[in-house]
Scaffold this motif. Structure first.
Motif, PDB file in Angstrom:
ATOM      1  N   THR A  71       0.849  -1.191   0.000  1.00 44.55           N
ATOM      2  CA  THR A  71       0.000   0.000   0.000  1.00 44.55           C
ATOM      3  C   THR A  71       0.887   1.244   0.000  1.00 44.55           C
ATOM      4  O   THR A  71       2.110   1.165   0.075  1.00 44.55           O
ATOM      5  CB  THR A  71      -0.937   0.060   1.221  1.00 44.55           C
ATOM      6  N   THR A  72       0.241   2.387  -0.043  1.00 43.99           N
ATOM      7  CA  THR A  72       0.962   3.653   0.001  1.00 43.99           C
ATOM      8  C   THR A  72       1.649   3.856   1.344  1.00 43.99           C
ATOM      9  O   THR A  72       1.144   3.447   2.396  1.00 43.99           O
ATOM     10  CB  THR A  72      -0.011   4.819  -0.250  1.00 43.99           C
ATOM     11  N   ASP A 144      -2.822  11.195   2.875  1.00 43.95           N
ATOM     12  CA  ASP A 144      -2.983   9.876   2.275  1.00 43.95           C
ATOM     13  C   ASP A 144      -4.445   9.478   2.246  1.00 43.95           C
ATOM     14  O   ASP A 144      -4.810   8.406   1.804  1.00 43.95           O
ATOM     15  CB  ASP A 144      -2.155   8.811   2.995  1.00 43.95           C
ATOM     16  N   PRO A 146      -7.921   9.122   0.793  1.00 40.28           N
ATOM     17  CA  PRO A 146      -8.463   9.159  -0.566  1.00 40.28           C
ATOM     18  C   PRO A 146      -9.714  10.006  -0.631  1.00 40.28           C
ATOM     19  O   PRO A 146     -10.425  10.153   0.354  1.00 40.28           O
ATOM     20  CB  PRO A 146      -8.778   7.689  -0.859  1.00 40.28           C
ATOM     21  N   THR A 167      -5.485   1.174  -3.939  1.00 41.75           N
ATOM     22  CA  THR A 167      -4.145   1.075  -3.396  1.00 41.75           C
ATOM     23  C   THR A 167      -3.152   1.858  -4.227  1.00 41.75           C
ATOM     24  O   THR A 167      -1.998   1.983  -3.864  1.00 41.75           O
ATOM     25  CB  THR A 167      -3.716  -0.389  -3.334  1.00 41.75           C
ATOM     26  N   GLY A 170      -1.957   7.791  -2.809  1.00 41.69           N
ATOM     27  CA  GLY A 170      -1.070   8.046  -1.685  1.00 41.69           C
ATOM     28  C   GLY A 170      -0.530   9.447  -1.717  1.00 41.69           C
ATOM     29  O   GLY A 170      -0.239   9.988  -2.774  1.00 41.69           O
ATOM     30  N   ARG A 208     -10.292   8.029   5.897  1.00 42.26           N
ATOM     31  CA  ARG A 208      -9.605   6.757   6.079  1.00 42.26           C
ATOM     32  C   ARG A 208     -10.247   5.955   7.192  1.00 42.26           C
ATOM     33  O   ARG A 208     -10.691   6.495   8.195  1.00 42.26           O
ATOM     34  CB  ARG A 208      -8.131   6.970   6.432  1.00 42.26           C
ATOM     35  N   HIS A 213       0.243   1.902   9.857  1.00 40.37           N
ATOM     36  CA  HIS A 213       1.218   1.788   8.773  1.00 40.37           C
ATOM     37  C   HIS A 213       2.366   0.871   9.180  1.00 40.37           C
ATOM     38  O   HIS A 213       2.730   0.812  10.359  1.00 40.37           O
ATOM     39  CB  HIS A 213       1.802   3.167   8.439  1.00 40.37           C
ATOM     40  N   ASP A 267     -13.193   2.262   2.602  1.00 41.81           N
ATOM     41  CA  ASP A 267     -11.813   2.699   2.463  1.00 41.81           C
ATOM     42  C   ASP A 267     -11.244   2.252   1.118  1.00 41.81           C
ATOM     43  O   ASP A 267     -11.423   1.114   0.697  1.00 41.81           O
ATOM     44  CB  ASP A 267     -10.973   2.118   3.599  1.00 41.81           C
ATOM     45  N   ILE A 269      -7.942   2.354   0.306  1.00 41.38           N
ATOM     46  CA  ILE A 269      -6.585   1.833   0.437  1.00 41.38           C
ATOM     47  C   ILE A 269      -6.635   0.334   0.751  1.00 41.38           C
ATOM     48  O   ILE A 269      -5.897  -0.461   0.173  1.00 41.38           O
ATOM     49  CB  ILE A 269      -5.800   2.577   1.530  1.00 41.38           C
TER      50      ILE A 269
END
Length: 312
Positions: A71-72, A144, A146, A167, A170, A208, A213, A267, A269
């Motif tokens: 992912t980012t 980050d 979206p 995905t 970012g 998000r 992370h 989401d 991501i």
């Protein structure tokens, strides 16, 4: 940490026909959290890409997975300079023991002495090192986030530079605005590929779902100043199911947030692939999540790849 953007590995890894192999058994470890919680880590995880959980009656199990989704990186990564497993500092929140196992997705063997980074926002959606960039509780979101996913408008603020897409989205890395480093840390895996972090259940910010992370680094050097050199072979995020997030939202300080929350299915991501996509296996008292949460996951990586997460 240094490295290039995502490169094609030196050799192709054909994972499309990989069978899930469970040799039976699980590795179990206990870690206290806030004096109220012991973390139990299983070698097997549930979710897409995993066939079954290993039995707790043995300690020799290995569960094979597909490569865990990349992912980012997001805009708020700070290079590994806090070598520690307890990253809580003085932040309030539900105690969380995060147990990560790192394996080679091709051989299914555990990867020892690799560096695992984790970082996440606090209970009100604020990232350390970037407190001036996000206010939490209904304020501006990290970039980050979206676009197009929030279910409603927050009381104030709006995301800046929010990318669209799954995905592939970012934010561009931003320089830190302060010296705070809470809820960030790096530590090495043991001989069985395990590392456990002590932290708090993350909050959320506009655009998000709740997430953590992570990066996995190989072939670097452990020094007094931090982890240096090597290659980042995985950049990803860990996710929490809706039941746990809804339960956390009833507990202070999470309950004081006025930010509109994006659900796991909204989401863009998270790729909706379960464990392969970073969905954590959680264990907690359903009647009192405030006591603490045990979270575990096995991360399958290609140690020969470079995945910085900066151009996804």
């Amino acid at each position: 940490m240094t490295g290039n953007d995502i490169n094609t590995p030196a050799h192709k890894r054909d994972l499309t026909r990989r069978k899930v192999v469970v040799a039976g058994g699980a590795a179990v470890a206990a870690v206290g959290v806030g004096g109220t919680l012991a973390a139990t880590a299983n070698a097997g995880q549930s979710g897409k890409g995993a066939g079954a959980s290993a039995s707790a009656s043995s300690t020799s199990a290995e569960t094979c997975y597909k490569l865990t989704s990349e992912t980012t990186e997001g805009p708020y990564y700070i290079d590994a300079d806090k070598l520690r497993t307890d990253i809580t500092e003085d932040k309030e929140g539900i105690p969380l023991a995060l147990r990560v196992k790192v394996i080679d997705a091709e051989s299914c063997k555990p990867l020892k002495n690799v560096a695992v980074d984790i970082w996440h926002c606090d209970a009100l959606g604020i990232y350390s090192g970037y407190e001036a960039s996000s206010t939490g509780g209904g304020g501006t979101a990290p970039t980050d986030a979206p676009s197009g996913t929030p279910t409603g408008e927050p009381p104030s603020g709006a995301p800046s530079g929010a990318p669209s897409g799954g995905t592939g989205g970012g934010g561009v890395h931003e320089e830190p605005t302060d010296d705070e480093r809470y809820l960030r840390g790096t530590w090495k895996t043991d001989r069985q590929g395990f590392v456990t972090f002590r932290t708090i259940f993350p909050g959320w910010y506009r655009g998000r779902c709740v997430h953590i992370h992570t990066k996995v680094h190989v072939d670097g050097e452990w020094t007094d100043a931090g982890y240096e050199g090597g290659t980042t072979c995985h950049t990803g995020q860990f996710f929490f199911d809706e039941e746990s997030v809804l339960a956390s939202a009833e507990v202070e300080p999470y309950s004081t947030s006025t930010t509109e929350r994006t659900t796991l299915t909204e989401d863009t991501i998270y790729d909706q692939s379960g464990t392969t996509g970073g969905l954590l296996k959680l264990k907690y008292d359903k009647k009192n999540i405030a006591k603490g949460v045990q979270a575990s996951i096995t991360v399958g990586v290609d140690p020969e790849a470079t995945n910085e997460g900066t151009s996804l």
